[in-house]
Design a protein around this motif. Sequence first.
Motif, PDB file in Angstrom:
ATOM      1  N   ALA A  13      13.619 -47.247 -21.350  1.00  0.00           N
ATOM      2  CA  ALA A  13      13.383 -48.659 -21.671  1.00  0.00           C
ATOM      3  C   ALA A  13      14.381 -49.191 -22.693  1.00  0.00           C
ATOM      4  CB  ALA A  13      11.959 -48.839 -22.208  1.00  0.00           C
ATOM      5  N   ASP A  14      15.319 -48.345 -23.126  1.00  0.00           N
ATOM      6  CA  ASP A  14      16.211 -48.732 -24.216  1.00  0.00           C
ATOM      7  C   ASP A  14      17.258 -49.769 -23.814  1.00  0.00           C
ATOM      8  OD1 ASP A  14      17.179 -46.636 -22.619  1.00  0.00           O
ATOM      9  OD2 ASP A  14      18.688 -46.093 -24.105  1.00  0.00           O
ATOM     10  N   ASN A  15      17.516 -49.919 -22.526  1.00  0.00           N
ATOM     11  CA  ASN A  15      18.550 -50.879 -22.118  1.00  0.00           C
ATOM     12  C   ASN A  15      17.973 -52.126 -21.464  1.00  0.00           C
ATOM     13  OD1 ASN A  15      17.660 -49.756 -19.772  1.00  0.00           O
ATOM     14  ND2 ASN A  15      19.670 -49.165 -18.973  1.00  0.00           N
ATOM     15  N   ILE A  16      16.673 -52.369 -21.661  1.00  0.00           N
ATOM     16  CA  ILE A  16      16.040 -53.573 -21.119  1.00  0.00           C
ATOM     17  C   ILE A  16      16.033 -54.670 -22.185  1.00  0.00           C
ATOM     18  CG2 ILE A  16      13.921 -54.566 -20.158  1.00  0.00           C
ATOM     19  CD1 ILE A  16      13.148 -51.768 -19.224  1.00  0.00           C
TER      20      ILE A  16
ATOM     21  N   ILE B 206      -1.622 -54.740 -27.930  1.00  0.00           N
ATOM     22  CA  ILE B 206      -0.612 -53.818 -28.446  1.00  0.00           C
ATOM     23  C   ILE B 206      -0.372 -52.742 -27.394  1.00  0.00           C
ATOM     24  CG2 ILE B 206      -0.011 -52.193 -30.276  1.00  0.00           C
ATOM     25  CD1 ILE B 206      -1.773 -53.835 -32.142  1.00  0.00           C
ATOM     26  N   ASP B 207       0.836 -52.735 -26.855  1.00  0.00           N
ATOM     27  CA  ASP B 207       1.154 -51.879 -25.718  1.00  0.00           C
ATOM     28  C   ASP B 207       2.354 -50.994 -26.032  1.00  0.00           C
ATOM     29  OD1 ASP B 207       0.613 -50.987 -23.181  1.00  0.00           O
ATOM     30  OD2 ASP B 207       1.069 -52.878 -22.175  1.00  0.00           O
ATOM     31  N   GLY B 208       2.572 -49.984 -25.203  1.00  0.00           N
ATOM     32  CA  GLY B 208       3.729 -49.116 -25.337  1.00  0.00           C
ATOM     33  C   GLY B 208       4.675 -49.319 -24.167  1.00  0.00           C
ATOM     34  N   ASP B 209       5.896 -48.836 -24.306  1.00  0.00           N
ATOM     35  CA  ASP B 209       6.901 -49.055 -23.264  1.00  0.00           C
ATOM     36  C   ASP B 209       6.541 -48.327 -21.968  1.00  0.00           C
ATOM     37  OD1 ASP B 209       7.512 -47.218 -25.470  1.00  0.00           O
ATOM     38  OD2 ASP B 209       9.142 -46.475 -24.244  1.00  0.00           O
ATOM     39  N   GLY B 210       6.001 -47.120 -22.064  1.00  0.00           N
ATOM     40  CA  GLY B 210       5.595 -46.402 -20.866  1.00  0.00           C
ATOM     41  C   GLY B 210       4.473 -47.115 -20.144  1.00  0.00           C
ATOM     42  N   SER B 211       3.511 -47.632 -20.914  1.00  0.00           N
ATOM     43  CA  SER B 211       2.378 -48.353 -20.345  1.00  0.00           C
ATOM     44  C   SER B 211       2.834 -49.652 -19.695  1.00  0.00           C
ATOM     45  CB  SER B 211       1.346 -48.646 -21.443  1.00  0.00           C
ATOM     46  OG  SER B 211       0.292 -49.439 -20.958  1.00  0.00           O
ATOM     47  N   LEU B 212       3.694 -50.396 -20.366  1.00  0.00           N
ATOM     48  CA  LEU B 212       4.196 -51.654 -19.815  1.00  0.00           C
ATOM     49  C   LEU B 212       4.898 -51.417 -18.476  1.00  0.00           C
ATOM     50  CD1 LEU B 212       6.107 -54.493 -21.605  1.00  0.00           C
ATOM     51  CD2 LEU B 212       7.104 -53.425 -19.596  1.00  0.00           C
ATOM     52  N   LEU B 213       5.767 -50.405 -18.439  1.00  0.00           N
ATOM     53  CA  LEU B 213       6.552 -50.152 -17.232  1.00  0.00           C
ATOM     54  C   LEU B 213       5.706 -49.628 -16.078  1.00  0.00           C
ATOM     55  CD1 LEU B 213       9.709 -48.536 -18.861  1.00  0.00           C
ATOM     56  CD2 LEU B 213       9.542 -50.810 -17.842  1.00  0.00           C
ATOM     57  N   MET B 214       4.590 -48.963 -16.398  1.00  0.00           N
ATOM     58  CA  MET B 214       3.756 -48.380 -15.344  1.00  0.00           C
ATOM     59  C   MET B 214       3.252 -49.440 -14.381  1.00  0.00           C
ATOM     60  SD  MET B 214       0.518 -45.777 -15.578  1.00  0.00           S
ATOM     61  CE  MET B 214       1.543 -44.304 -15.561  1.00  0.00           C
ATOM     62  N   HIS B 215       2.838 -50.594 -14.904  1.00  0.00           N
ATOM     63  CA  HIS B 215       2.408 -51.704 -14.050  1.00  0.00           C
ATOM     64  C   HIS B 215       3.060 -52.991 -14.553  1.00  0.00           C
ATOM     65  CE1 HIS B 215      -0.348 -49.218 -11.831  1.00  0.00           C
ATOM     66  NE2 HIS B 215      -0.938 -48.819 -12.948  1.00  0.00           N
ATOM     67  N   LEU B 216       4.367 -53.022 -14.428  1.00  0.00           N
ATOM     68  CA  LEU B 216       5.157 -54.124 -14.997  1.00  0.00           C
ATOM     69  C   LEU B 216       4.746 -55.479 -14.430  1.00  0.00           C
ATOM     70  CD1 LEU B 216       7.517 -55.065 -16.776  1.00  0.00           C
ATOM     71  CD2 LEU B 216       9.072 -54.465 -14.906  1.00  0.00           C
ATOM     72  N   GLY B 217       4.312 -55.501 -13.174  1.00  0.00           N
ATOM     73  CA  GLY B 217       3.927 -56.764 -12.557  1.00  0.00           C
ATOM     74  C   GLY B 217       2.799 -57.478 -13.281  1.00  0.00           C
ATOM     75  N   ALA B 218       1.967 -56.708 -13.995  1.00  0.00           N
ATOM     76  CA  ALA B 218       0.854 -57.322 -14.720  1.00  0.00           C
ATOM     77  C   ALA B 218       1.352 -58.269 -15.806  1.00  0.00           C
ATOM     78  CB  ALA B 218      -0.031 -56.246 -15.332  1.00  0.00           C
TER      79      ALA B 218
ATOM     80  N   LEU C 176       4.872 -55.291 -27.918  1.00  0.00           N
ATOM     81  CA  LEU C 176       5.382 -54.079 -27.286  1.00  0.00           C
ATOM     82  C   LEU C 176       5.957 -53.160 -28.350  1.00  0.00           C
ATOM     83  CD1 LEU C 176       6.412 -52.252 -24.983  1.00  0.00           C
ATOM     84  CD2 LEU C 176       8.451 -53.720 -24.872  1.00  0.00           C
ATOM     85  N   LEU C 177       5.331 -52.002 -28.544  1.00  0.00           N
ATOM     86  CA  LEU C 177       5.866 -50.983 -29.446  1.00  0.00           C
ATOM     87  C   LEU C 177       6.783 -50.085 -28.616  1.00  0.00           C
ATOM     88  CD1 LEU C 177       2.648 -50.078 -31.473  1.00  0.00           C
ATOM     89  CD2 LEU C 177       4.487 -51.644 -32.118  1.00  0.00           C
ATOM     90  N   ASN C 178       8.067 -50.342 -28.698  1.00  0.00           N
ATOM     91  CA  ASN C 178       9.045 -49.659 -27.858  1.00  0.00           C
ATOM     92  C   ASN C 178       9.748 -48.559 -28.648  1.00  0.00           C
ATOM     93  OD1 ASN C 178      10.943 -48.860 -25.994  1.00  0.00           O
ATOM     94  ND2 ASN C 178      12.136 -50.764 -26.076  1.00  0.00           N
ATOM     95  N   ASN C 179       9.449 -47.289 -28.314  1.00  0.00           N
ATOM     96  CA  ASN C 179      10.185 -46.170 -28.911  1.00  0.00           C
ATOM     97  C   ASN C 179      10.985 -45.406 -27.852  1.00  0.00           C
ATOM     98  OD1 ASN C 179       8.130 -44.874 -27.553  1.00  0.00           O
ATOM     99  ND2 ASN C 179       7.180 -43.980 -29.369  1.00  0.00           N
ATOM    100  N   ASN C 180      10.996 -45.954 -26.633  1.00  0.00           N
ATOM    101  CA  ASN C 180      11.758 -45.383 -25.518  1.00  0.00           C
ATOM    102  C   ASN C 180      11.302 -43.968 -25.160  1.00  0.00           C
ATOM    103  OD1 ASN C 180      13.850 -45.654 -23.501  1.00  0.00           O
ATOM    104  ND2 ASN C 180      15.096 -44.228 -24.699  1.00  0.00           N
ATOM    105  N   THR C 181      10.049 -43.638 -25.467  1.00  0.00           N
ATOM    106  CA  THR C 181       9.559 -42.288 -25.135  1.00  0.00           C
ATOM    107  C   THR C 181       8.101 -42.327 -24.682  1.00  0.00           C
ATOM    108  OG1 THR C 181       8.773 -41.796 -27.382  1.00  0.00           O
ATOM    109  CG2 THR C 181      11.038 -41.176 -26.868  1.00  0.00           C
ATOM    110  N   HIS C 182       7.748 -41.320 -23.884  1.00  0.00           N
ATOM    111  CA  HIS C 182       6.342 -41.027 -23.601  1.00  0.00           C
ATOM    112  C   HIS C 182       5.874 -40.137 -24.762  1.00  0.00           C
ATOM    113  CE1 HIS C 182       6.156 -42.634 -19.501  1.00  0.00           C
ATOM    114  NE2 HIS C 182       7.347 -42.115 -19.281  1.00  0.00           N
ATOM    115  N   ASP C 183       5.563 -40.749 -25.878  1.00  0.00           N
ATOM    116  CA  ASP C 183       5.412 -40.030 -27.139  1.00  0.00           C
ATOM    117  C   ASP C 183       4.250 -39.046 -27.142  1.00  0.00           C
ATOM    118  OD1 ASP C 183       6.035 -39.315 -29.705  1.00  0.00           O
ATOM    119  OD2 ASP C 183       5.325 -41.144 -30.644  1.00  0.00           O
ATOM    120  N   SER C 184       3.131 -39.401 -26.543  1.00  0.00           N
ATOM    121  CA  SER C 184       1.923 -38.579 -26.657  1.00  0.00           C
ATOM    122  C   SER C 184       1.877 -37.417 -25.666  1.00  0.00           C
ATOM    123  CB  SER C 184       0.667 -39.443 -26.473  1.00  0.00           C
ATOM    124  OG  SER C 184       0.611 -39.959 -25.158  1.00  0.00           O
ATOM    125  N   VAL C 185       2.838 -37.346 -24.750  1.00  0.00           N
ATOM    126  CA  VAL C 185       2.799 -36.286 -23.732  1.00  0.00           C
ATOM    127  C   VAL C 185       4.060 -35.429 -23.710  1.00  0.00           C
ATOM    128  CG1 VAL C 185       1.147 -37.432 -22.215  1.00  0.00           C
ATOM    129  CG2 VAL C 185       3.580 -37.931 -21.966  1.00  0.00           C
ATOM    130  N   GLY C 186       4.878 -35.522 -24.769  1.00  0.00           N
ATOM    131  CA  GLY C 186       6.041 -34.638 -24.828  1.00  0.00           C
ATOM    132  C   GLY C 186       7.332 -35.273 -25.267  1.00  0.00           C
TER     133      GLY C 186
END
Length: 364
Positions: free
Chosen positions: A295-298, A251-263, A279-289
């Motif tokens: 990620a909304d247009n991918i 279970i991953d987030g959009d920010g985490s996925l994009l950070m190392h997308l090659g994985a 992928l839980l995609n909310n298009n935000t870095h939710d926990s840091v602000g």
Amino acid sequence: MIKVDALISFLKKNNTDFYTGVPDSVLKEFCSILKNKKNHIIATNEGAAISLGIGYYLATKKIPCVYMQNSGLSNALNPLISIAHKKVYSIPLILVIGWRGSPRIKDEPQHKVKGEITQKLLNLLNIKHTIIRTNKDLNKFDKQIKFAKKNKTIVACLIEQGTLEKDIKKNSRKDYYKLDKEAFLKIMLQNIPINSKIISSTGYNSREIMYLVNKYKLNKTYNFYMVGGMGHTSSVALGYSLFSKNKIICIDGDGSLLMHLGALKTAGYFAKNNFKYILLNNNTHDSVGGQSTYADNINFEKLSKSLGFKKSYTVYNHKNLEKKIKNFLNIKAASFMEVKVTNSKIKKLPRPKDLIKIKKEFMN
């Protein structure tokens, strides 16, 4: 405490007007002001942010500001050492680093480990740095910036939790999607097959799962909460799945996925039938602000298939939700599911405490 406006003005006086980095909770107020600036780019990871700053300097001869949490300093090491270092291309940079795990501040185990070595790491890199606690500290940092400009070197400041004056205005966060995140997670957890394992990403995802497992007494499986290592969730899950008969749910987030997308390419190519990626995609870095991840247009359904996943799904509302989750979890193929969810609505989320116990229970 210092005002964020004072810090921005200080950087502006030093002719810095380009900002890039990865959002951090310690620097939340700083990042909040930057999001409205023209010359500001939120990078997918800290190494990319350093590289963006290097490109900016090569084009303008002006020193950029790169911000990050100190845990992300490790991601930044490659371009810092192999490109920007004084003995390589000698490119000046200003680093603004959120100092999680500072010896003066009570923090989580993963932050304390990195916090204790942050200054040692900067010293090892020959990066002059200042701990910013008051406006007087800005004077010392100003001298270091002038030195960096003259000698074409890297300089940094460390900012601890609570140093930046909080914005009294309530920070309203935009929900890009309508599917309630808690509702999805609850149904998903209630339908996990016996003997399955969950590995969830750092930030709110792991904390929400822990909260819901306790709230609804869901003890069908053991979970491994990634309290750090943002961007590495899929790799840990893949490594486990390849050598286990258990079904593994990543279970991953959009920010985490994009950070190392090659994985994700590695996962798509090597994953067996027991690997399920959500992928839980909310298009935000939710926990840091709540800053956007863009990620909304991918089209993740097409992307995941092109990366090797045999089955791919997109979920964006409650219609037939339980049925869709069951189909996804039970299909005999390495599968990818994007779930377009709201931001977190749960207040006072718990944090994993006894990490050794969590590891032992997961490995049983």
